[in-house]
Design an enzyme around this catalytic site. Structure first.
Site, PDB file in Angstrom:
ATOM      1  N   GLY B 490      -6.119  -2.237  -5.155  1.00  0.00           N
ATOM      2  CA  GLY B 490      -6.515  -2.145  -6.363  1.00  0.00           C
ATOM      3  C   GLY B 490      -6.293  -0.740  -7.106  1.00  0.00           C
ATOM      4  N   GLN B 491      -5.974   0.292  -6.282  1.00  0.00           N
ATOM      5  CA  GLN B 491      -5.577   1.463  -7.077  1.00  0.00           C
ATOM      6  C   GLN B 491      -4.319   1.409  -7.786  1.00  0.00           C
ATOM      7  OE1 GLN B 491      -4.386   0.696  -4.243  1.00  0.00           O
ATOM      8  NE2 GLN B 491      -3.505   2.367  -2.855  1.00  0.00           N
ATOM      9  N   ARG B 533      -2.825   9.509  -0.105  1.00  0.00           N
ATOM     10  CA  ARG B 533      -1.558  10.125   0.281  1.00  0.00           C
ATOM     11  C   ARG B 533      -0.428   9.303  -0.006  1.00  0.00           C
ATOM     12  NH1 ARG B 533      -0.218   7.271   4.874  1.00  0.00           N
ATOM     13  NH2 ARG B 533       1.374   8.737   5.412  1.00  0.00           N
ATOM     14  N   GLU B 741      -9.407   9.436  -4.259  1.00  0.00           N
ATOM     15  CA  GLU B 741     -10.848   9.815  -3.904  1.00  0.00           C
ATOM     16  C   GLU B 741     -11.453  10.730  -4.676  1.00  0.00           C
ATOM     17  OE1 GLU B 741     -10.542  10.141   0.800  1.00  0.00           O
ATOM     18  OE2 GLU B 741      -8.640  10.811   0.006  1.00  0.00           O
TER      19      GLU B 741
END
Lengths: 158, 784
Positions: B490-491, B533, B741
């Site tokens: 979803g990012q 990452r 994050e």
């Protein structure tokens, strides 16, 4: 063996008849009996709102209802809102305005918003926030969802 | 200068392209794990969980359950002696001799329906011998604490994790730099504080779902809502004693992860159960209640801070001790502890540091990766202490951060020279945007307003050699298919990868597809979708693969046209020569090649580009001092400022505004960066105000959405501002580094600092519920 119940109802405009167990939840009926997996189940206790569908036009939590309670009624799920070639303005707006991330909660937001925007064609930001305060989203922080609703309202007024 | 740089950035890098796959997500067509249809052969699994925080299993009688019609398998720990774990192999798939928390999986049942599976569990008798539990990390670290893992010394462990056999300490990261003891006397101001950050849970709206099947040849297939298909393949193979190639993991769409679907947790349970069902697939879908203990939770933290500065506000020393409550297994959590150790000062240049970061077993649910990987917990207290230090030293809280924050070339806490970073700019930007120093009037006489700032850093926490790979192939119509092994949670990872492939190859964004779902049988290797990452690491692999494909196309055309490759380019999917001005769409080239002149045969063939990326420069750290050449790949840094209003009558805290600035190196897709910042802010705000797994004697008191509340639309501020700072990373694609994050790292501290500004109280333990804030105001004499 539990006595089966003969259920007839309309889902997304199509009539269905099925022999089902009385304890079957409406959410499980839609997902597993009809294979309409667009309705998502997030908590099974009526809080997250992901499983929201419209029953005779009103938003309900399909995880808190037995399918038999929908007997003789009309159900609308996310699959019935629009198709990829003919999206509902709310679907279009969520797509364009980044109103989602993982997309798991999205069907419940969309179904909650259909009657809301029909009744409130020009809602304030606060009205929008209250209208969807019963739908949980963990990804977006809600800002882009609110903007998507504003865009949808604009599209629907046009 | 600016124009020059812009010209080097090809389209669509830096453009807010619409997200891939939104069409499926708004129509209900997207397939999540529980949506996959398996037909009537599907069996349903249920798990029996430990009712005790700590006990020995004396006997298990499954005979009555096995006789129940419809039950196809009953599986206990006796069947699976292997160990499971990412950094420390400290747990079995099912408990064997001992249960270590309420919820620990004791056994599993597969049946033809969920109802029968539940009924079967009721027929199973387990006899326990109850043991004394460890309920607090600090107590658990003491030498006389009851031992939770007497076999700690025998477990396999990564070489950068330091367990202490004979204790509950599964990792002790030590940092020793400069002369801390000698530094205190040079400090004009010193602050000492203790903070407690409770366990919270990730709360993806999609609960964990996994389906497993073992066919008659021993081939295992797992369909799972997963951040880590390749890591799961590896960990399952290790635990089951089979080869990696006989495990296949297929990862459909995932309804939120935030770390809890990384590594492996409940997936191993259903795989174990499926070993006994004669080839029938078995599904395990966690209930919302199970979600709080059968997957990962966030570790709790008890933290002691001591820090001091001179009269100019320069921080001279820090002495920090972190007791991490790792829960019953710390197979993943040991590395959270390590990350907190090598980042222990926060984003500050501090010459004298002593820090101990201890991972401690407790009889609580298993701690794992959670968005921020220890940084939100650590920054909660650290950034409040820095704030307090500023007030006590008579320095503005924003200024003390600008003075001390890490800058390019400075020596970080592990001795690594800081790479270029935009942290100073982030601090300036958020201070300006929140109108720092100006107090706005409260909305009512019984309310008080305040502003607070906190800054952060976070590096990807992973093994030094976590790798990525990708391939790029082209079809007859010129569409580009990108193979990769990371997940779009979803990012927007797939969208960003498509943008990078388009830019590197020279084709329109619209012509790029991502090969999904990720399937370990067909997709290229990716370590895990964690640590923010992917944009950086998987992005580098995708760019390498697209560049490789581009080179193959241009070499072919150069030969066919007899031109120098330097004169050729691919623009918008068309090969062009700047010299001869010839043009040919790549679709005519990439599958069938090109004819040699005069019908004398053919050149080329199907184009497939390949690429990989693995950082090669991360070094080990000294076990006694935590010092080394390069501790991490890089740090993403940022700043947040908030404005809150505190109700004196109720203690209710309302967050009115949130301003964030993060240095992402390069925003490949600015709208997606903003989306991460907003989402992270509200998740951080939710943990600041509402969230706590309330544990009493090892039992969670609030395992439902009614009692464990997360932020809703009406809680989230309507004024969220995201500022993107871009100081490029030397080895990031177009300078990009991660941002997934980071936005929730400083939020709790920023809100706590704003509460202090509003009413003058320091909140030492989130969540800052109305009740807690009111009682704190009462105690401080602010209200009567």
């Amino acid at each position: 063996m539990t006595k089966l119940f003969k259920l007839s109802l309309t889902v997304n405009g199509n009539p269905y008849e099925r022999q089902i167990e009385p304890r079957l939840l409406l959410s499980d009926f839609l997902r597993h009996e009809l294979g309409m997996t667009g309705t998502h189940v997030g908590c099974e206790h009526g809080v997250c709102g992901a499983c929201t569908v419209l029953l005779n036009g009103d938003p309900v939590r399909s995880c808190l209802m037995f399918a038999v309670q929908a007997h003789g009624h009309e159900v609308l799920t996310v699959e019935g809102l629009g198709t990829i070639d003919d999206l509902h303005p709310i679907q279009q707006a969520f797509w364009e305005a980044h109103g989602l991330q993982c997309g798991f909660c999205t069907p419940g937001f969309l179904t909650t918003l259909v009657p809301f925007l029909e009744e409130n064609p020009d809602p304030s930001e606060e009205e929008i926030r209250v209208a969807i305060s019963g739908n949980l989203c963990r990804c977006t922080g809600y800002q882009h969802i609110v903007e998507a609703v504003q865009l949808a309202a604009e599209k629907m007024r046009a | 200068m600016t124009t020059e740089i812009k010209e080097r950035i090809p389209s669509p890098i830096g453009e807010s392209k619409p997200r891939l796959e939104n069409d499926q997500k708004v129509t209900g067509a997207a397939i999540f794990a529980d949506d996959i249809q398996f037909g009537n052969s599907l069996l349903y699994a249920r798990i029996m969980h430990s009712p005790h925080p700590h006990a020995l299993i004396k006997s298990i009688d499954t005979s009555k359950a096995e006789a129940l019609p419809g039950v196809k398998a009953v599986v206990t720990g006796a069947d699976f002696p292997g160990y499971l774990g990412l950094y420390l192999q400290d747990r079995h798939i099912f408990c064997r001799d001992r249960v270590r928390y309420v919820g620990d999986p004791v056994l599993g049942v597969a049946a033809t329906s969920e109802e029968i599976a539940v009924k079967a569990l009721d027929l199973i008798d387990v006899e326990y011998e109850v043991l004394e539990p460890v309920l607090n990390a600090e107590e658990g670290a003491k030498p006389d604490a009851p031992l939770i893992h007497p076999d700690l010394g025998n477990y396999k462990v990564a070489n950068f994790i330091f367990p202490q056999p004979g204790t509950n300490i599964s990792n002790h990261f030590k940092l020793r730099k400069g002369d801390v003891d000698g530094a205190w006397e040079k400090c004009s101001t010193i602050v000492e504080r203790k903070f407690w950050v409770p366990h919270i849970q990730h709360v993806p709206i999609e609960p964990h779902t996994a389906i497993a099947q073992w066919d008659e040849t021993g081939e295992i297939t797992l369909w799972a809502s997963s951040q880590s298909p390749f890591a799961q393949r590896n960990l399952l193979a290790q635990a089951l004693g089979v080869s990696q190639s006989s495990v296949r993991v297929i990862a459909p769409k995932i309804g939120g992860g935030f770390g809890c679907k990384a590594g492996i947790s409940m997936e191993a349970l259903v795989v174990a159960i499926a070993s006994k069902t004669n080839g029938r697939p078995v599904k395990l879908l966690l209930t919302r209640e199970e979600e709080f203990h059968t997957a990962f939770v966030r570790q709790e933290l008890i933290a002691y801070y001591k820090m001091g500065c001179d009269e100019n506000g320069k921080i001279l020393a820090m002495e920090n001790t972190y007791y991490w409550g790792g829960g019953a297994s710390t197979e993943y959590g040991v590395n959270v502890t390590r990350a907190a150790g090598y980042s222990c000062t926060g984003p500050y240049e501090v010459p004298n540091v002593k820090a101990d970061s201890l991972c401690v077993y407790t009889n609580h649910p298993v701690g794992g990766a959670y968005r921020g990987f220890g940084m939100p917990e650590m920054h909660t207290g650290l950034e409040q202490c820095v704030d307090e230090l500023a007030y006590k030293a008579g320095i503005d809280p924003v200024d003390i951060r600008s003075i001390n924050c890490v800058k390019e070339g400075c020596e970080t806490v592990t001795g690594f020279k800081m790479h270029p970073t935009g942290l100073s700019q982030c601090i300036e930007e958020t201070a300006k945007a929140i109108q720092w120093g100006q107090k706005s009037p409260a909305s009512a006489p019984n309310k008080r307003r305040g502003k607070g700032t906190a800054i952060m850093w976070k590096a990807p926490a992973m093994p030094p050699n976590a790798g990525s790979s990708a391939w790029v192939e082209l079809a007859e119509d010129g569409t580009v298919n990108v193979g990769l092994g990371g997940q779009d949670l979803g990012q927007g990872a797939f969208t960003v990868m498509a943008q990078m492939a388009a830019a590197a190859l020279g084709v329109p964004y619209e012509s790029v597809r991502i090969s999904s779902p990720v399937d370990t049988r067909y997709s290229p290797y990716e370590w895990q979708t964690v640590a923010s990452r992917l944009t950086w690491s998987m992005g580098n692999a995708v760019v390498a693969a697209a560049t490789d494909a581009r080179r193959q196309v241009l070499d072919l055309v150069s030969e066919a046209w007899d031109e120098d490759p330097e004169d050729l380019d691919i623009r918008d999917g068309i090969v062009v020569s700047y010299k001869s001005e010839q043009e040919q769409p790549i679709k005519d080239i990439v599958v069938y090649g090109l004819p040699k002149p005069d019908d004398q045969g053919w050149l080329g063939g199907p184009i497939i580009g390949r690429g990989k990326f693995m950082p090669s420069y991360v070094t080990g750290l000294d076990a006694e001092t935590g010092q080394g050449t390069r501790s991490v790949v890089h740090y993403t840094t940022g700043s947040q400022s908030v404005e809150v209003e505190v109700d004196l009558d109720t203690g209710c805290v309302e967050v009115l505004r949130g301003v964030s600035a993060f240095d992402v190196g390069r925003a490949i897709n600015p709208a997606l960066v903003e989306a991460q910042i907003e989402g992270g802010f509200v998740q951080g705000m939710s943990s600041a105000l509402f969230e706590e797994m309330i544990m009493v004697d090892g039992f969670m008191q609030n395992p439902s959405f009614v009692d464990y509340r997360i932020a809703t639309t009406t809680d989230a501020p309507s004024d969220l501002q995201s500022i993107i700072v871009e100081v490029p990373q030397d080895d990031g694609p177009w300078g990009a580094r991660g941002i997934g994050e980071h936005p929730m790292v400083p939020t709790v501290a920023a809100i706590a600092n704003a509460i202090y500004d509003a009413v003058g109280i320091r909140m030492m333990s989130p969540p800052f519920s109305a009740e807690k804030v009111y009682l704190a105001m009462l105690e401080a004499g602010i209200v009567e």
